[in-house]
Write an enzyme that holds these catalytic residues in place. Structure first.
Site, short mmCIF file in Angstrom:
data_model
loop_
_atom_site.label_atom_id
_atom_site.label_comp_id
_atom_site.label_asym_id
_atom_site.label_seq_id
_atom_site.Cartn_x
_atom_site.Cartn_y
_atom_site.Cartn_z
N ASP A 301 72.63 -84.24 -1.84
CA ASP A 301 72.48 -85.41 -0.99
C ASP A 301 73.82 -86.13 -0.83
OD1 ASP A 301 70.66 -86.94 0.51
OD2 ASP A 301 70.51 -88.45 -1.07
N GLU A 348 74.01 -81.82 2.51
CA GLU A 348 73.40 -82.86 3.37
C GLU A 348 74.55 -83.60 4.05
OE1 GLU A 348 72.89 -86.27 4.79
OE2 GLU A 348 72.66 -86.90 2.70
N ASP A 401 63.46 -89.09 4.70
CA ASP A 401 63.90 -90.37 5.28
C ASP A 401 63.43 -90.58 6.71
OD1 ASP A 401 65.18 -91.32 3.03
OD2 ASP A 401 67.12 -90.46 3.55
#
Length: 500
Positions: A301, A348, A401
């Protein structure tokens, strides 16, 4: 580069089941069966660590430990560590489609304590001897993180949940005499915490083994930063930007942008990359190694933070006054690769991309991410539209998200809706989620993944996380019985058509 494949995003907490939260029991194995029937080769999850305030898997008490909430009680009954009567009449939450974390906290931990007492007090027999042997092996194999984590969480309980930076000075700073003194006070609790971790990894490893045997790889997730209140920060202060009192000098966030005039203040401690380099990035190597033992592929991430990160002065109320600082860049990944070999990592790389991030991603060879839910802005061309992809990327219809596809489409303006219909050659708004999934599956991206909510055509009520919302996230669960053979057949057919 990864082989052409596809899969489903579903965190184990969202599995159905009778104990208030998804677990690593029969429903996890049934989901693997569903993946196999659907001809899917990938199961993507969120981080597996123990969660605290806010219940976010991205703010864990440890980057190495497992979440006790996921431990399955029925498996413990089978092992004679609990009796069925222990589980009767306990309120784990009233809504089977929503996790009540308060109820889970209040009910699950006393039962896990009972499991440990039963383990300790059962007369020696062959079954118990084998379990004891496995537990001892687990402690030895995981001692690099387990001792610190068990001590940290036991101390946290001892100090009524206070974060470690509010503990008495001697134990906050891990002075040797204090470590010995407190260990004598809480050593039984420390052993209990180790046992709970043993149960988690015993159950998780069985799920992963079953998935792998059925041709399914697990995609795990590493948040770039760790939580301020974590065993990682307490046990390794030298690798973070802390002052002499172990307070952060600067913290993580992102600068003001189109979405937020004051930026996002995450508050995570930042790494002391110079010190990490001096230590040959050992902590990061250990972290990736541990994650690759529990998963087959890792999504990292906020990949941008390895090129440069936004550092906000500690104590600021917003992220406005931060500055960009250089990250470790390719040096870190070379060190990890030298130690561990080829790295099955997804970067990501969402948000504003600088040339530096693009160069770093290309230097590592990691595939980046494409989000189909971002593609249909009728006002401008963007690189989330499938015809712009290269093979070395992973396409998602959405992530944790995002709103669901149906949720997004319901709220989108008419121009964007029409653009989506035209681009996806959609004949019915009722099928727009399937048209979008087909758009992802038909692309050249090496991997295509959709959250289970999108396969089921669910709306915003099934959204699992809304960034910036302080409470109410991470609660959604699957309805019992929705993963039908008909759904599996439809997914399998689509997957066969596009050779995934």
């Amino acid at each position: 580069m990864f082989e052409r494949s596809s899969g489903i995003l579903l965190h184990p907490t969202s599995l159905p089941g009778k104990y208030g939260i998804g677990t690593l029991g029969k429903e996890a194995f049934a989901f693997v069966d569903f993946l196999k029937k659907s001809n899917q080769k990938l199961w993507q999850i969120f981080p597996l660590g123990p969660t605290g305030y806010g219940d976010s898997p991205y703010q864990s008490f440890s980057t190495f430990a497992g979440n006790p909430y996921l431990i399955d009680f029925d498996l413990l009954v089978e092992e004679n560590l609990l009796s069925q009567s222990d589980l009767e009449g306990i309120p784990f939450g009233e809504n089977p489609e929503n996790v009540d974390y308060g109820a889970i906290y209040n009910q699950k931990y006393p039962l896990l304590r009972k499991v440990y007492e039963n383990y300790k007090n059962t007369k020696e027999n062959k079954e118990r001897e084998e379990l004891k042997h496995l537990f001892e092996e687990f402690k030895v194999h995981n001692q690099s993180w387990l001792n610190d984590f068990a001590m940290y969480i036991s101390l946290k309980n001892h100090f009524n949940g206070l974060p470690w930076n509010e503990w008495p000075e001697d134990i906050k700073s891990r002075q040797p005499e204090a470590m010995e003194k407190y260990y004598e006070i809480i050593k039984e609790e420390v052993e209990y915490q180790k046992f709970i971790q043993f149960l988690f990894f015993k159950q998780w490893n069985a799920v992963k083994k079953y998935a792998n045997e059925n041709g399914v790889k697990i995609i795990g997730d590493i948040p770039i930063f760790v939580a301020a209140d974590s065993s990682d920060a307490w046990a390794n202060p030298e690798i973070f930007l802390f002052d002499e009192e172990r307070k952060p000098v600067k913290v993580a966030g992102v600068p003001p942008d189109y979405f937020s005039a004051t930026g996002q203040l995450w508050g995570n401690p930042l790494y002391n990359w110079d010190k990490l380099k001096e230590l040959n990035y050992k902590w990061w190597i250990d972290r990736v190694r541990a994650n690759l033992s529990t998963c087959d592929i890792i999504r990292i991430d906020h990949f941008r933070g390895f090129d440069e990160y936004w550092a906000v002065p500690y104590g600021d109320k917003t992220a406005e006054n931060g500055t960009w600082c250089p990250g470790p860049r390719i040096d870190l990944f070379n060190a990890i690769k030298n130690e561990l070999g080829t790295l099955p990592i997804i970067a990501e790389d969402l948000g504003t991309m600088t040339q530096g991030v693009i160069d770093l991603r290309e230097a590592t060879g990691f595939p980046g991410m494409k989000i189909l839910g971002f593609a249909f802005d009728s006002k401008e061309e963007n690189d989330y539209l499938p015809h712009t992809y290269t093979k070395n990327c992973v396409v998602y219809t959405g992530t944790h998200d995002n709103d669901t596809l149906i949720g997004w489409f319901t709220k989108a303006n008419e121009d964007d809706k029409q653009f989506a219909r035209d681009y996806l050659n959609s004949r019915s708004d009722d099928e727009i989620h399937w048209d979008a999934i087909r758009g992802a599956w038909s692309s050249v991206a090496s991997m295509a993944i959709a959250p289970i909510q999108d396969f089921l055509g669910l709306g915003s009520e099934a959204r699992i996380n809304t960034p910036g919302l302080a409470s109410g996230n991470w609660q959604w669960r699957l309805k019992e019985g929705v993963l039908t053979d008909e759904l599996a057949e439809r997914i399998a057919k689509l997957t066969k058509v596009y050779s995934r």
